[in-house]
Design an enzyme around this catalytic site. Structure first.
Site, PDB file in Angstrom:
ATOM      1  N   GLY A 230       0.788  -1.232   0.000  1.00  0.00           N
ATOM      2  CA  GLY A 230       0.000   0.000   0.000  1.00  0.00           C
ATOM      3  C   GLY A 230       0.814   1.273   0.000  1.00  0.00           C
ATOM      4  N   GLU A 271       4.940  -6.194   2.011  1.00  0.00           N
ATOM      5  CA  GLU A 271       4.562  -6.799   0.723  1.00  0.00           C
ATOM      6  C   GLU A 271       4.090  -5.728  -0.238  1.00  0.00           C
ATOM      7  OE1 GLU A 271       1.868  -9.746   2.347  1.00  0.00           O
ATOM      8  OE2 GLU A 271       0.257  -8.282   2.322  1.00  0.00           O
ATOM      9  N   ARG A 274       2.988  -1.873  -5.754  1.00  0.00           N
ATOM     10  CA  ARG A 274       3.025  -0.631  -6.519  1.00  0.00           C
ATOM     11  C   ARG A 274       4.340   0.138  -6.363  1.00  0.00           C
ATOM     12  NH1 ARG A 274      -1.774   2.011  -7.515  1.00  0.00           N
ATOM     13  NH2 ARG A 274      -2.606   0.872  -5.741  1.00  0.00           N
ATOM     14  N   TYR A 313     -11.016   3.419 -11.777  1.00  0.00           N
ATOM     15  CA  TYR A 313     -10.937   4.253 -10.561  1.00  0.00           C
ATOM     16  C   TYR A 313     -10.879   5.750 -10.872  1.00  0.00           C
ATOM     17  CZ  TYR A 313      -8.826  -0.121  -8.716  1.00  0.00           C
ATOM     18  OH  TYR A 313      -8.529  -1.414  -8.365  1.00  0.00           O
ATOM     19  N   CYS A 340     -16.214  -0.108 -26.626  1.00  0.00           N
ATOM     20  CA  CYS A 340     -17.566   0.462 -26.600  1.00  0.00           C
ATOM     21  C   CYS A 340     -18.004   0.713 -25.160  1.00  0.00           C
ATOM     22  CB  CYS A 340     -18.539  -0.464 -27.291  1.00  0.00           C
ATOM     23  SG  CYS A 340     -18.191  -0.611 -29.040  1.00  0.00           S
ATOM     24  N   GLU A 341     -17.242   1.538 -24.483  1.00  0.00           N
ATOM     25  CA  GLU A 341     -17.536   1.948 -23.102  1.00  0.00           C
ATOM     26  C   GLU A 341     -17.027   3.365 -23.006  1.00  0.00           C
ATOM     27  OE1 GLU A 341     -18.775   0.821 -20.266  1.00  0.00           O
ATOM     28  OE2 GLU A 341     -19.293  -1.194 -20.985  1.00  0.00           O
TER      29      GLU A 341
HETATM   30  C1  LIG Z   1      -2.684  -5.845  -3.312  1.00  0.00           C
HETATM   31  C2  LIG Z   1      -1.985  -6.313  -2.099  1.00  0.00           C
HETATM   32  C3  LIG Z   1      -0.674  -5.906  -1.829  1.00  0.00           C
HETATM   33  C4  LIG Z   1       0.077  -4.926  -2.675  1.00  0.00           C
HETATM   34  O1  LIG Z   1      -0.511  -3.689  -2.687  1.00  0.00           O
HETATM   35  P1  LIG Z   1       0.294  -2.437  -3.321  1.00  0.00           P
HETATM   36  O2  LIG Z   1      -0.704  -1.330  -3.204  1.00  0.00           O
HETATM   37  O3  LIG Z   1       0.570  -2.805  -4.740  1.00  0.00           O
HETATM   38  O4  LIG Z   1       1.520  -2.233  -2.531  1.00  0.00           O
HETATM   39  C5  LIG Z   1      -0.055  -6.442  -0.719  1.00  0.00           C
HETATM   40  N1  LIG Z   1      -0.690  -7.303   0.097  1.00  0.00           N
HETATM   41  C6  LIG Z   1      -1.952  -7.727  -0.140  1.00  0.00           C
HETATM   42  C7  LIG Z   1      -2.564  -8.695   0.796  1.00  0.00           C
HETATM   43  C8  LIG Z   1      -2.642  -7.236  -1.232  1.00  0.00           C
HETATM   44  O5  LIG Z   1      -3.893  -7.644  -1.450  1.00  0.00           O
END
Ligand SMILES: *Cc1c(COP(=O)(O)O)cnc(C)c1O
Length: 419
Positions: A230, A271, A274, A313, A340-341
């Protein structure tokens, strides 16, 4: 800032040649940039013993990308059978794979526990009974509920389907222990595209407090805390970077404090998807039509099937027109595909330099949740993926789809059920 000056300086002079050789549209990723970001992350958290990033495979599930992550010492964060298969194929071992599924099926469990298993991250207390064989090392995904409101993108944890609630978390570990678990980790994921680093510091603090609470209730120690992904990137030119160094310093201090108090500290896992690859990919597409009705439109040869984020989004992706980066932005137009959207738009009422048919548009920050989210609605095909290698050469790392791929599932053995 979107796409880095450095990547621009290496890609733009050759972009036309690459486009002519491979044909448009394509995503192209920057090996050098990706490796630099992996180093930056490792450096920021070097003070925490056992720090490890598990790259979120869903962000860019291409084996050539995963191989880079593996070479850099990262594990893989998987949430599906396909992601497990990809990770194992490039050489990730059981301790390199974290499986964070939700609404987990028997088939998911079977895949996760096969091939020597992986680090199992359970999404609910009821899954303890449903885990075919409790591994020695177990993790739960925690949902703090009202204790913590999510950021605007990920929403309110009370409304989120993920994780174990606070009132169940101690029982979850207790049950897992009864089933044979002996080693423990804890996980949460509360942000999406968050550029305020203090948010991640608060997440780490929350997990360490929880480790203390569960640890003293059950007399256990935790091997790791996983603060999820995230981490945000600057999609707009006026956006600031996430302050990774401050994030590293403040989280390291929390772990040191924990260690002083308890005589040990868990490792820190992350984890991120992005943040690792997002800024290091662009979608290259050619302008093929101009249209002037109530608004102006520039039609390109890619569509939403190559990049869904703007349509889904309303996300902003910065666009440069190759060779016209410094020209005055005299055009206000929607940049559109052929689906077609009406939400098939890469940009809405965007200020751009004058665009002619044949111009190359560089749509930026597509290195995460870009190609990965491609789809086939309207019979549109997914584009190819290329990599600009560190030695300056370009490699195709996935071909484009063909009509044969699209129609492959129409080739099957007839199967009629008489009722
Ligand atoms: C999508 C996701 C991530 C990665 O999210 P980013 O925004 O790409 O860093 C990490 N852990 C879980 C459980 C996710 O669903």
């Amino acid at each position: 800032m979107p796409m880095s000056k450095d990547y621009k300086s290496r890609l733009f002079p050759s972009a036309e040649k690459i486009a002519q050789h491979y044909g448009t549209p394509f995503h192209i990723y920057d090996e050098k940039g990706i490796r630099e970001t992996t180093s930056k992350l490792k450096k920021a958290f070097a003070g925490i013993k056992g720090f490890k990033e598990f790259y979120a495979v869903k962000a860019l599930p291409n084996p050539s990308i995963l191989k880079i992550m593996h070479e850099e010492g990262f594990g893989m964060d998987c949430s599906s059978i396909a992601e497990l298969a990809l990770s194992r194929k490039i050489g990730s071992g059981p301790s390199d794979i974290m499986f964070t599924s939700n609404n987990t099926s028997p088939e998911d469990f079977e895949a996760a526990l096969s091939n020597g298993g992986c680090i199992l991250n359970l999404d609910d207390i009821t899954l303890v009974e449903k885990t075919p064989k409790m591994p020695e090392l177990i993790c739960f995904r925690y949902n703090p509920g009202e204790r913590r409101t999510g950021n605007s993108i990920i929403g309110n944890p009370i409304e989120a389907k993920y994780g174990v609630a606070h009132h169940q978390i101690i029982d979850a570990y207790k049950l897992a222990m009864e089933k044979g678990a002996k080693r423990f980790g804890i996980h949460t994921m509360l942000a999406s595209n968050e550029r305020d680093y203090t948010y991640m510091v608060e997440t780490a603090r929350m997990l360490l407090n929880l480790v203390e609470e569960i640890g003293s209730a059950l007399g256990i120690k935790f091997e790791f805390t996983n603060i999820g992904g995230g981490l945000g990137i600057p999609y707009r030119p006026e956006d600031n970077d996430l302050d990774l160094d401050s994030m590293g310093k403040e989280i390291t201090a929390l772990f040191n404090e924990f260690k002083e108090k308890h005589g040990y500290a868990p490792a820190l896992f992350m984890e991120s998807g992005r943040y690792m690859t997002g800024p290091h990919g662009v979608l290259v597409t050619r302008a093929i039509n101009k249209k002037e009705i109530y608004r102006r439109y520039v039609g390109v040869d890619a569509c939403m099937s190559s990049l869904m984020r703007p349509g889904m989004y309303g996300s902003y992706h910065h666009i440069d027109v190759l060779g016209k980066e410094d020209m005055p932005k005299t055009l206000v137009a929607d940049v559109v595909g052929s689906l077609c959207e009406n939400n098939d738009k890469f940009a809405v009422q965007r200020e751009l330099p004058a665009i002619e048919d044949g111009d190359l548009l560089i749509i930026q920050d597509t290195g995460a949740h870009g190609h990965a989210m491609c789809f086939n609605y309207n019979g549109k095909l997914r584009p190819k993926e290329l990599m600009l290698k560190q030695d300056g050469s370009v490699d195709m790392i996935r071909r484009e789809e063909t009509l044969d791929d699209l129609f492959a599932t129409l080739n099957f053995t007839p199967d009629r059920l008489a009722l």
